[in-house]
Design an enzyme around this catalytic site. Structure first.
Site, PDB file in Angstrom:
ATOM      1  N   GLY A 175       0.870  -1.184   0.000  1.00  8.48           N
ATOM      2  CA  GLY A 175       0.000   0.000   0.000  1.00  8.48           C
ATOM      3  C   GLY A 175       0.898   1.222   0.000  1.00  8.48           C
ATOM      4  O   GLY A 175       2.036   1.177  -0.480  1.00  8.48           O
ATOM      5  N   ARG A 176       0.373   2.298   0.570  1.00  7.13           N
ATOM      6  CA  ARG A 176       1.170   3.526   0.548  1.00  7.13           C
ATOM      7  C   ARG A 176       2.430   3.395   1.384  1.00  7.13           C
ATOM      8  O   ARG A 176       3.513   3.812   0.974  1.00  7.13           O
ATOM      9  CB  ARG A 176       0.319   4.698   1.014  1.00  7.13           C
ATOM     10  CG  ARG A 176      -0.595   5.159  -0.107  1.00  7.13           C
ATOM     11  CD  ARG A 176      -1.521   6.240   0.352  1.00  7.13           C
ATOM     12  NE  ARG A 176      -2.649   5.671   1.066  1.00  7.13           N
ATOM     13  CZ  ARG A 176      -3.778   6.317   1.286  1.00  7.13           C
ATOM     14  NH1 ARG A 176      -3.932   7.545   0.873  1.00  7.13           N
ATOM     15  NH2 ARG A 176      -4.777   5.727   1.921  1.00  7.13           N
ATOM     16  N   ILE A 177       2.293   2.795   2.577  1.00  9.43           N
ATOM     17  CA  ILE A 177       3.467   2.676   3.452  1.00  9.43           C
ATOM     18  C   ILE A 177       4.468   1.681   2.865  1.00  9.43           C
ATOM     19  O   ILE A 177       5.663   1.962   2.782  1.00  9.43           O
ATOM     20  CB  ILE A 177       3.050   2.286   4.885  1.00  9.43           C
ATOM     21  CG1 ILE A 177       2.187   3.399   5.497  1.00  9.43           C
ATOM     22  CG2 ILE A 177       4.276   2.016   5.746  1.00  9.43           C
ATOM     23  CD1 ILE A 177       1.539   3.039   6.831  1.00  9.43           C
ATOM     24  N   ALA A 256       3.119  -2.832  11.439  1.00  5.13           N
ATOM     25  CA  ALA A 256       1.726  -2.810  10.951  1.00  5.13           C
ATOM     26  C   ALA A 256       0.769  -2.961  12.135  1.00  5.13           C
ATOM     27  O   ALA A 256       0.397  -1.964  12.768  1.00  5.13           O
ATOM     28  CB  ALA A 256       1.527  -3.891   9.905  1.00  5.13           C
ATOM     29  N   ARG A 257       0.373  -4.180  12.423  1.00  2.69           N
ATOM     30  CA  ARG A 257      -0.448  -4.459  13.597  1.00  2.69           C
ATOM     31  C   ARG A 257       0.047  -5.755  14.220  1.00  2.69           C
ATOM     32  O   ARG A 257       0.364  -6.714  13.500  1.00  2.69           O
ATOM     33  CB  ARG A 257      -1.928  -4.603  13.228  1.00  2.69           C
ATOM     34  CG  ARG A 257      -2.646  -3.279  12.975  1.00  2.69           C
ATOM     35  CD  ARG A 257      -2.810  -2.455  14.251  1.00  2.69           C
ATOM     36  NE  ARG A 257      -3.514  -1.200  14.050  1.00  2.69           N
ATOM     37  CZ  ARG A 257      -2.934  -0.023  13.797  1.00  2.69           C
ATOM     38  NH1 ARG A 257      -1.613   0.056  13.707  1.00  2.69           N
ATOM     39  NH2 ARG A 257      -3.660   1.064  13.645  1.00  2.69           N
ATOM     40  N   GLU A 286      -1.722  -5.307  22.970  1.00  3.93           N
ATOM     41  CA  GLU A 286      -1.190  -4.029  23.488  1.00  3.93           C
ATOM     42  C   GLU A 286      -2.063  -3.521  24.623  1.00  3.93           C
ATOM     43  O   GLU A 286      -3.279  -3.687  24.570  1.00  3.93           O
ATOM     44  CB  GLU A 286      -1.146  -3.005  22.350  1.00  3.93           C
ATOM     45  CG  GLU A 286      -0.110  -3.385  21.313  1.00  3.93           C
ATOM     46  CD  GLU A 286       0.043  -2.357  20.201  1.00  3.93           C
ATOM     47  OE1 GLU A 286      -0.373  -1.198  20.370  1.00  3.93           O
ATOM     48  OE2 GLU A 286       0.588  -2.726  19.160  1.00  3.93           O
ATOM     49  N   HIS A 304       4.964   1.123  19.891  1.00  6.75           N
ATOM     50  CA  HIS A 304       3.984   1.614  18.900  1.00  6.75           C
ATOM     51  C   HIS A 304       4.190   3.119  18.622  1.00  6.75           C
ATOM     52  O   HIS A 304       3.289   3.929  18.839  1.00  6.75           O
ATOM     53  CB  HIS A 304       2.543   1.341  19.373  1.00  6.75           C
ATOM     54  CG  HIS A 304       1.556   1.274  18.232  1.00  6.75           C
ATOM     55  ND1 HIS A 304       0.416   0.518  18.253  1.00  6.75           N
ATOM     56  CD2 HIS A 304       1.556   1.898  17.022  1.00  6.75           C
ATOM     57  CE1 HIS A 304      -0.252   0.673  17.121  1.00  6.75           C
ATOM     58  NE2 HIS A 304       0.419   1.516  16.349  1.00  6.75           N
ATOM     59  N   ILE A 305       5.406   3.422  18.148  1.00  3.81           N
ATOM     60  CA  ILE A 305       5.764   4.832  17.909  1.00  3.81           C
ATOM     61  C   ILE A 305       6.084   5.119  16.447  1.00  3.81           C
ATOM     62  O   ILE A 305       6.653   6.160  16.126  1.00  3.81           O
ATOM     63  CB  ILE A 305       6.984   5.262  18.765  1.00  3.81           C
ATOM     64  CG1 ILE A 305       8.169   4.308  18.542  1.00  3.81           C
ATOM     65  CG2 ILE A 305       6.614   5.374  20.237  1.00  3.81           C
ATOM     66  CD1 ILE A 305       9.490   4.842  19.091  1.00  3.81           C
TER      67      ILE A 305
END
Ligand code: GLV
Ligand code: GLV
Length: 347
Positions: A175-177, A256-257, A286, A304-305
């Site tokens: 995708g974009r990332i 990502a996740r 998390e 998660h930064i």
């Protein structure tokens, strides 16, 4: 609930402002929340400097027209119903929106927006590279040893890492990332393989990258980086079986996740030495991080930064707020996740 309409003067023009009730689930950096107030809306910001609990949220959303929420909030159908039938826009301050039940929102004709700007996507891509470089060169481990007084002079055999040049980077999710991560690989002279639903000939031409079926990508990559959204299809897609297909000694990077990876299986793959290391910014449960990750030298764990840059946060705030203002003003906002509801949206 639209309780009041006021006519306001703005730069000499008369514009109609609908006064709405807005709840923000946590204070966000920057000044953008002020714009909601300046527009005449009644804005309540959660008083807590921590994620709001579901119980508190259920209370707070009652009667709101708009909700500005964070990825730490679970926005499901029950919460939407607790808010009431006047809830007409959900603005999620994040790129990912797996915390919002999009189907439930669409069933209720509620538009949902996210904040996927270039600034945020680039911040995530840059953090991905920070992790790739750090895991390849054992930066965190070496820094910790130095701080403990471990540096006694140059030695030929300490903290031996791996060069990136000539190695293969496997990008899952272009995708974009993912695309931004791929673009930066050129500078390191790496070969890039990518996997997504369909090959993307344009991206291949522009970036000099190559599509590979998942099994081939896993088998050939020295670094595998995850850039898929969390969906039923991607949940635990990195598991015992797919990890076994990865090259021995290779590295996994996840910005990502967390739930895309089965953490127990990853821990086993790291302990057995099959993987060379893992660099993680996100976790399955998390904010809890499996303590085994923290005890292993060949893992890097950031909290998660990936999107935590000044530029990204500024843009996220701007987008999350303008989404609400546009939508309440009847203008189709940018970054609508469930575009199909717009025409017949709740008013
Ligand atoms: C961060 O994880 C985001 O989705 O913006
Ligand atoms: C985010 O926008 C992505 O497509 O990865």
């Amino acid at each position: 609930m639209v309780r009041e309409s006021t006519l306001k003067r703005s730069k000499g023009r008369r514009i109609l402002t609908i006064m709405a009730k807005i709840f923000v689930t946590r204070k966000i950096p920057g000044e953008h929340l002020e714009e909601l107030k300046k527009a005449g809306h009644e804005v309540e910001i959660s008083e807590f400097n921590r994620p709001i609990t579901q119980e508190e949220l259920v209370e707070k959303v009652k009667g709101v027209d708009a909700l500005l929420c964070l990825l730490t909030d679970r926005i499901d159908g029950d919460l939407m119903d607790a808010a009431g039938p006047q809830l007409k826009i959900i603005s999620n301050y994040a790129v990912g929106f797996d915390n919002v039940d999009i189907k439930a929102a669409s069933d209720r004709q509620i538009p949902v927006c996210n904040t996927p700007s270039d600034e945020v996507n680039e911040a995530v891509a840059e953090h991905t590279w920070a992790l790739i470089l750090s895991i390849a060169r054992r930066i965190v481990e070496a820094d910790e040893a130095t701080r403990r007084g471990g540096y006694k002079g140059w030695e030929p055999d300490i903290f031996i890492g791996t060069n990136l040049i000539g190695k293969t980077l496997g990008i899952i999710g272009l995708g974009r990332i993912g695309t931004m991560v791929a673009r930066r690989a050129k500078g390191y002279n790496m070969t890039v393989l990518y996997n997504k639903h369909e090959p993307d000939p344009e991206a291949e031409k522009e970036l000099g990258i190559k599509f590979a079926p998942l099994d081939e990508l896993l088998a050939k990559s020295d670094f595998v980086s995850l850039h898929v959204p969390l969906t039923e299809e991607t949940r635990h897609m990195i598991n015992k079986e797919t990890l076994a297909k990865m090259k021995k000694g290779s590295f996994l990077v996840n910005t990502a996740r967390g739930q895309v990876v089965d953490e127990r299986d990853l821990i086993e793959a790291l302990k057995s030495g099959h993987l060379g290391g893992a660099a993680l910014d996100v976790y399955d449960n998390e904010p809890n991080i499996d303590p085994e990750f923290l005890g292993m030298p060949n893992t890097i764990t950031t909290p998660h930064i990936a999107s935590a840059t000044l530029e990204a946060r500024e843009k996220m705030g701007q987008q999350a707020v303008s989404t609400i203002l546009d939508s309440l003003g009847g203008k189709k906002p940018e970054n609508l996740v469930n575009e199909e509801v717009w025409e017949n949206r709740r008013k």
